[in-house]
Design a protein around this motif. Structure first.
Motif, PDB file in Angstrom:
ATOM      1  N   SER A 156      13.441 -13.058   9.462  1.00  0.00           N
ATOM      2  CA  SER A 156      12.954 -11.819  10.078  1.00  0.00           C
ATOM      3  C   SER A 156      13.894 -10.676   9.792  1.00  0.00           C
ATOM      4  CB  SER A 156      12.827 -12.025  11.586  1.00  0.00           C
ATOM      5  OG  SER A 156      12.459 -10.826  12.206  1.00  0.00           O
ATOM      6  N   GLU A 229       5.616 -18.000  -0.838  1.00  0.00           N
ATOM      7  CA  GLU A 229       5.416 -16.748  -0.107  1.00  0.00           C
ATOM      8  C   GLU A 229       5.014 -17.016   1.339  1.00  0.00           C
ATOM      9  OE1 GLU A 229       1.938 -14.797  -1.339  1.00  0.00           O
ATOM     10  OE2 GLU A 229       2.196 -13.055  -0.039  1.00  0.00           O
ATOM     11  N   LEU A 230       4.021 -17.889   1.544  1.00  0.00           N
ATOM     12  CA  LEU A 230       3.547 -18.170   2.897  1.00  0.00           C
ATOM     13  C   LEU A 230       4.577 -18.963   3.694  1.00  0.00           C
ATOM     14  CD1 LEU A 230      -0.207 -19.013   2.162  1.00  0.00           C
ATOM     15  CD2 LEU A 230       0.810 -16.846   2.907  1.00  0.00           C
ATOM     16  N   GLU A 232       7.816 -18.525   3.482  1.00  0.00           N
ATOM     17  CA  GLU A 232       8.764 -17.516   3.957  1.00  0.00           C
ATOM     18  C   GLU A 232       8.190 -16.742   5.137  1.00  0.00           C
ATOM     19  OE1 GLU A 232      10.911 -13.380   2.466  1.00  0.00           O
ATOM     20  OE2 GLU A 232       9.430 -14.380   1.208  1.00  0.00           O
ATOM     21  N   VAL A 233       6.898 -16.415   5.066  1.00  0.00           N
ATOM     22  CA  VAL A 233       6.259 -15.689   6.161  1.00  0.00           C
ATOM     23  C   VAL A 233       6.273 -16.523   7.438  1.00  0.00           C
ATOM     24  CG1 VAL A 233       4.061 -14.732   6.948  1.00  0.00           C
ATOM     25  CG2 VAL A 233       4.843 -14.301   4.624  1.00  0.00           C
ATOM     26  N   THR A 236       9.753 -16.686   8.848  1.00  0.00           N
ATOM     27  CA  THR A 236      10.085 -15.414   9.486  1.00  0.00           C
ATOM     28  C   THR A 236       9.436 -15.305  10.859  1.00  0.00           C
ATOM     29  OG1 THR A 236      10.273 -14.332   7.343  1.00  0.00           O
ATOM     30  CG2 THR A 236       9.952 -12.912   9.247  1.00  0.00           C
ATOM     31  N   THR A 273      -4.250 -12.904   5.503  1.00  0.00           N
ATOM     32  CA  THR A 273      -3.377 -12.057   4.698  1.00  0.00           C
ATOM     33  C   THR A 273      -4.194 -11.325   3.642  1.00  0.00           C
ATOM     34  OG1 THR A 273      -1.486 -12.041   3.160  1.00  0.00           O
ATOM     35  CG2 THR A 273      -2.872 -14.001   3.154  1.00  0.00           C
ATOM     36  N   TYR A 283       0.314  -9.625   6.838  1.00  0.00           N
ATOM     37  CA  TYR A 283       0.158 -10.988   7.341  1.00  0.00           C
ATOM     38  C   TYR A 283      -0.079 -10.931   8.850  1.00  0.00           C
ATOM     39  CZ  TYR A 283       2.844 -11.817   3.034  1.00  0.00           C
ATOM     40  OH  TYR A 283       3.319 -11.795   1.756  1.00  0.00           O
ATOM     41  N   LEU A 300       3.092  -9.081  10.318  1.00  0.00           N
ATOM     42  CA  LEU A 300       4.198  -8.818   9.404  1.00  0.00           C
ATOM     43  C   LEU A 300       3.663  -8.044   8.196  1.00  0.00           C
ATOM     44  CD1 LEU A 300       5.831 -12.372   9.442  1.00  0.00           C
ATOM     45  CD2 LEU A 300       6.542 -10.401  10.784  1.00  0.00           C
ATOM     46  N   ARG A 302       4.868  -6.731   4.198  1.00  0.00           N
ATOM     47  CA  ARG A 302       5.833  -6.757   3.108  1.00  0.00           C
ATOM     48  C   ARG A 302       5.547  -5.575   2.172  1.00  0.00           C
ATOM     49  NH1 ARG A 302       8.484 -11.114   0.770  1.00  0.00           N
ATOM     50  NH2 ARG A 302       6.968 -12.623   1.536  1.00  0.00           N
ATOM     51  N   LEU A 307      10.371  -8.030   4.753  1.00  0.00           N
ATOM     52  CA  LEU A 307       9.333  -7.983   5.773  1.00  0.00           C
ATOM     53  C   LEU A 307       9.756  -7.077   6.922  1.00  0.00           C
ATOM     54  CD1 LEU A 307       8.369 -11.767   5.988  1.00  0.00           C
ATOM     55  CD2 LEU A 307       6.967  -9.939   5.055  1.00  0.00           C
ATOM     56  N   LYS A 309       8.829  -6.409  10.845  1.00  0.00           N
ATOM     57  CA  LYS A 309       8.088  -6.917  11.999  1.00  0.00           C
ATOM     58  C   LYS A 309       7.329  -5.768  12.638  1.00  0.00           C
ATOM     59  CE  LYS A 309      10.155  -8.065  15.833  1.00  0.00           C
ATOM     60  NZ  LYS A 309      11.028  -8.778  16.780  1.00  0.00           N
TER      61      LYS A 309
END
Length: 593
Positions: A156, A229-230, A232-233, A236, A273, A283, A300, A302, A307, A309
């Protein structure tokens, strides 16, 4: 004394005369010298026309001085050459000295600029290094100069962290990207073709509309770059949920005790997303809350970088009632099947649903009423309304009347058809993706192919619940359909409702959808894994206008089977002929042997 004065005057007069003679003699000698020592006149252009102008980078002027002739030294401080005559050697020397001085100053300026550029480059490198270090710390990695590192706590990067770790210009750029993106509010769009649809995803799958050459509605295994990618999301989001913010720190002790839940990947339900190519990726992730009717949603964004918040809110759907409105004309067998699913999902599992049935005509009206009464008696369900209209069927008019008949406040509407199958998870998705005055939900349902084609014969068709499999050969995302939608009654009334002049099948849903696209409300368009269109034979009435009849026939063709299955049906006579020839050939070869 008088004699002395006379002597002094005579001496001065003699000195002045001698001085005048000396001056005259010097002038005569100088004139004679110039006449004897000057170069002869030539028709060639003067050297000043050949030498480069001031500031030239000619190599011959790289700081060297040409040797002067012997006569030049004798001129000493002589002035410029005579008008119209050739320039003197001294003027060449002066010109070369000026050129040399100009080049020296130019070189000095270039050196100063190079030094400034090196300093600016070093400063930018330090800024980039700081951003990289902050990203490493945010993603759980060790900072430069540290060995190992603590275990990752998520990725985050809140706005406060961005403000501390990133340069002011980068921070302003990222905020500008967020403000331009369609995150919190919708923007006016010219048509349905301008909509950027969402993709929905779970821990294992990604449900996508743009399927590419594979035409798979769900992607498994997920492509590596998208999987990372997902991941990491999700990491976070979990870090944000499990790390108290300053606002949470100020809550009372009772609230802190209630918020003791530690979120894990198993709490993740689903997410949506989408990427706006010139702004960034949005996201929205939904997690199970601390009770069965409570959820946590994180938004979120990007902006082609870290990212940000956007939102961390608690969403309580306990008191969110859904009014499911179904227009109907005859088709009592389908209605009984619909009520069987309704009883299981809405009555036994969810329990926060009202059903409104708008029936057109009088034929089979008693059967529909009997089906509702049986469900009410067997499941102890009283939250339903049956309305009867003695007129020609119009889906738009039926939904419009059902929505306006509600008198219980600003309820969440779900416009549904009798051949739709939905799950309890979809009802929660409906609640989470619609918000009064802000956004409406237009799910993309999965449309089932003809089961007789899928399974080969009617005898091999399994139960309905076992048919609901999202695969390439079982159905397709009905991305051209806009009839199933979740929206609040206030938004529906403010937008103007349906076009009730449209009769029969099709067209009314597209008109309503376009109204929302032209408004400032956010239209959430995403495939829904819990919403299915059950196959049924479609009849296109001859009374339909040409445009509606064409839409009906296109829908009929799309619903029948996949491209490959239709090809097999179309060429089945050729396939059978080929099999007969193969069999004859085999028998002939067997006889020869």
């Amino acid at each position: 004394m008088l004699r002395a004065v006379m002597l002094r005057r005579g001496l001065l007069l003699w000195v002045s005369r001698v001085g005048g003679l000396l001056v005259l003699l010097c002038c005569s000698l100088s004139l004679l010298y110039v006449m004897r020592c000057s170069p002869p006149y030539s028709n060639d252009p003067p050297l000043s026309h050949i030498l480069p102008h001031a500031g030239s980078n000619h190599p011959s002027l790289g700081g060297t001085r040409p040797e002067t002739g012997a006569g030049a030294a004798g001129v000493g401080g002589a002035g410029p050459a005579h008008s119209g005559g050739p320039p003197s050697a001294h003027s060449y020397q002066v010109l070369l000295q000026e050129r040399e001085e100009q080049h020296r100053l130019h070189i000095s300026s270039l050196k100063k600029q190079i030094a400034q550029l090196k300093e600016a480059l070093q400063e930018r490198s330090q800024q980039l290094k700081g951003v990289q270090e902050s990203l490493k710390r945010a993603n759980g990695g060790p900072a430069e100069g540290q060995e190992g590192g603590a275990a990752s706590q998520g990725g985050s990067v809140g706005e406060a962290q961005v403000a501390k770790s990133q340069p002011a210009d980068l921070q302003e750029f990222l905020k500008a990207q967020l403000s331009k993106a369609e995150v919190t509010f919708g923007i006016r769009l010219p048509s349905e073709y301008a909509v950027v649809p969402f993709e929905s995803f779970t821990l294992q799958r990604v449900y996508q509309l743009e399927m590419g050459l594979t035409r798979h509605p769900e992607e498994k295994p997920v492509r590596k770059d998208k999987r990372e990618e997902l991941a990491e999301v999700l990491e976070t989001a979990l870090h944000s949920l499990n790390t108290p913010s300053s606002e949470q720190d100020r809550r009372s002790a009772v609230e802190k005790a209630q918020a003791s839940k530690v979120y894990t990947p198993s709490d993740f339900i689903e997410g949506i997303t989408r990427t706006e190519k010139d702004k960034g990726t949005l996201y929205e992730l939904t997690f199970r809350g601390e009770s069965s009717n409570e959820f946590r949603r994180l938004v979120l964004f990007r902006p082609f970088g870290p990212l940000l918040k956007v939102k961390n809110e608690r969403v309580d759907t306990t008191n969110v009632l859904i009014n499911i409105i179904v227009p109907l004309s005859r088709r009592t067998d389908k209605f009984k099947q619909f009520m069987h699913n309704f009883r299981e999902v809405c009555v036994r599992q969810d329990g926060r649903v009202h059903l409104t049935v708008v029936y057109f005509g009088k034929e089979q009206m008693s059967e529909v009423q009997s089906t509702l009464e049986n469900t009410s008696r067997e499941a102890n369900f009283k939250n339903y309304t049956l309305m009867q209209l003695d007129e020609e069927f119009s889906r738009g008019r039926g939904l419009d009347i059902g929505a306006r008949a509600w008198k219980g406040g600003n309820v969440l509407l779900f416009f549904c058809d009798v051949d739709i199958y939905f799950t309890a998870d979809f009802l929660n998705t409906c609640r989470l993706n619609a918000q009064p005055g802000k956004k409406v939900f237009y799910p993309v349902l999965f449309s089932q192919y003809n089961p007789s084609v899928i399974y080969g014969s009617p005898d091999r068709i399994p139960a309905v619940e076992q048919q609901l499999v999202i695969k390439k050969d079982t159905g397709f995302w009905r991305d051209f359909g806009f009839g199933m939608t979740c929206q609040y009654r206030s938004d529906f009334l403010n937008i103007g409702g349906f076009d009730i002049d449209i009769k029969g099948w099709g067209g009314e849903d597209v008109h309503l959808y376009r109204k929302y696209l032209h408004s400032n409300l956010l239209v959430v368009r995403a495939p829904s894994r819990g919403l299915f269109h059950l196959w049924h034979e479609k009849h296109c009435a001859d009374e339909l206008p040409p445009d509606q009849y064409r839409m009906c026939m296109q829908s009929k063709a799309m619903n029948e089977a996949s491209h490959g299955q239709l090809g097999m049906l179309f060429f089945r006579h050729e396939i059978e002929a080929h099999l007969r020839k193969q069999k004859l050939q085999q028998n002939s070869n067997a006889k020869k042997t």
